[in-house]
Design a protein around this motif. Sequence first.
Motif, PDB file in Angstrom:
ATOM      1  N   LEU A   1     -76.606   5.801  -9.823  1.00 58.83           N
ATOM      2  CA  LEU A   1     -76.535   4.726  -8.826  1.00 58.83           C
ATOM      3  C   LEU A   1     -77.325   3.496  -9.277  1.00 58.83           C
ATOM      4  CD1 LEU A   1     -76.858   6.835  -5.557  1.00 58.83           C
ATOM      5  CD2 LEU A   1     -74.881   5.475  -6.255  1.00 58.83           C
ATOM      6  N   SER A   2     -78.470   3.734  -9.902  1.00 57.51           N
ATOM      7  CA  SER A   2     -79.265   2.620 -10.412  1.00 57.51           C
ATOM      8  C   SER A   2     -78.504   1.856 -11.487  1.00 57.51           C
ATOM      9  CB  SER A   2     -80.594   3.146 -10.972  1.00 57.51           C
ATOM     10  OG  SER A   2     -81.363   2.091 -11.513  1.00 57.51           O
ATOM     11  N   ALA A   3     -77.866   2.591 -12.403  1.00 57.08           N
ATOM     12  CA  ALA A   3     -77.122   1.940 -13.483  1.00 57.08           C
ATOM     13  C   ALA A   3     -75.914   1.179 -12.946  1.00 57.08           C
ATOM     14  CB  ALA A   3     -76.679   2.979 -14.513  1.00 57.08           C
ATOM     15  N   VAL A   4     -75.163   1.805 -12.022  1.00 60.04           N
ATOM     16  CA  VAL A   4     -73.987   1.149 -11.457  1.00 60.04           C
ATOM     17  C   VAL A   4     -74.409  -0.083 -10.643  1.00 60.04           C
ATOM     18  CG1 VAL A   4     -72.047   1.416  -9.865  1.00 60.04           C
ATOM     19  CG2 VAL A   4     -72.609   3.244 -11.454  1.00 60.04           C
ATOM     20  N   GLY A   5     -75.537   0.032  -9.941  1.00 58.47           N
ATOM     21  CA  GLY A   5     -76.046  -1.122  -9.213  1.00 58.47           C
ATOM     22  C   GLY A   5     -76.372  -2.275 -10.143  1.00 58.47           C
ATOM     23  N   SER A   6     -77.001  -1.972 -11.271  1.00 62.28           N
ATOM     24  CA  SER A   6     -77.333  -3.013 -12.245  1.00 62.28           C
ATOM     25  C   SER A   6     -76.073  -3.694 -12.776  1.00 62.28           C
ATOM     26  CB  SER A   6     -78.136  -2.418 -13.406  1.00 62.28           C
ATOM     27  OG  SER A   6     -79.360  -1.875 -12.955  1.00 62.28           O
TER      28      SER A   6
END
Length: 506
Positions: free
Chosen positions: A153-158
């Motif tokens: 989720l952190s990577a997709v958010g970035s």
Amino acid sequence: MSIQTLSRFYGVVVFLASALLLVLEIVAGRLLAPYIGVSLYTWTSIIGVILAGLSLGHWIGGKLADRGAGHLTAGIVLLACSATTLCVLPLLLLVGGVIQNSGLGLLSASFYYVLALFFTPAAAIGILSPLLTTLALGIDGRTGSVVGRMHALSAVGSITGTFITGYWLVQWIGTRAIVVSVAILFFLMAIPFLVRQRRGGATLWIALGIVCTLTLFTHWRDGFTSPCDVESSYYCLRAVDETSTSGVVHARSMIIDHMMHSTNSRNDPALIWTPYAQAMDTLIESRFEQPGKLTYLFGGGGAYTLPRALRHKYPEASITVSEIDPAVTAMARSHLFLETTDLEILHGDLRYALRSGDADRYDVVVTDVFHDIGIPWHLTTREFNRLVARALKPGGIYLMNVIDVFPENRLLQSVVSTLQIQFDHIGVWIERPPDEETRLTFVIAASNQAMPGGQLSSRYGPQRTWFEIGDFVRSQAGQNEVPLLTDNYAPVERLLEKMLVTHRGN
């Protein structure tokens, strides 16, 4: 709230926080452009400082999680994210005044700007991921799934934050509105963590009170005013009136990011105030007996000063302008007295225009794209010069401007050495030989036929004289063994080191 819903909520917050951090990272470059321009070193500072802040935040977040931090801590951290984000705008003015008067080189200035503005918000945002991941593990024992989901989720958010900012947000709502919106979103995310906490309501009211108090201060409010008339996909654009002693507007100048590009006369389109543009105009008139019967290609429109002047003097000339930013053309039309009826305007990269056009098409090719330290390196290379030579008619001339330091102008030397592969005659012109080391705009003329040398005096407008220093530059290039610029290797920032690390670049 069920355990499953709560776990999903933690994931949504991690996703949004990561997206908003990348929104700030992209916006950072645009916020700083009116002050220090945009270069490889600017983006290096932005990425490096934000990653450093994020790393510190991760470490602090892990420590807080080990000590049993819960929703109250998460809410306070989100409020800190909101406050530090909002403070970026007034700090930009406060820090800007100090740095602009410090005499720092552009490399150091860019680092200190980013450190002062974005390190703290990045650190605050970095706390959230380990803190919320630990809270999620407390209600879901599937360690691998929870950790993997949070990282994903952190990577997709970035990724999401990067694309929506670069492709949409900056050009639709502007940098100041983006920063304020990010601060508001962090504040809204804090509310669910605080509303049911014993001291949560009081914390929210205190935070609101602080923001309302700060907005009463003029300097705080000024930070929210954008210096740009237009924020395009590429630049911060401004138009500035030039007035006579009686207060009448007789001209306007276009400012791109932090540097004045050119000035257009209201009543006399043929009048060119900018020295390097006037030098190019004078070179064309000296080189050709009938400039009005020529075909011209301009790479970079900007204020369209020289194409406008040529169109006014030579209505029969064929003039094509390749300008990458449609907003620049629109501003030149609306604010700088440009009429484009008889100009062919291509909005795109100059290399594409040259590659897709016919050979032997132009008598004159001009590149006016070297904007301060923002060097489009792909328009300096051997391969690009080959495209220019192909597009020129026999006896045609290629003109370009390069900003560098005199006399240690290593970028200029590399550009001249690279041009010599394709052209037999290279001239380098400056308005005056300076008595001390200083920053100059050099005009380069390249052709396969001999060109005028020595001195060149203006024929219209301000009285100026330019001096040809090609032999001096070539001698320096031979002594310094400067690199040839190619598509595989064009270290333009390293060659501009003198400008970037000393006050000469200011």
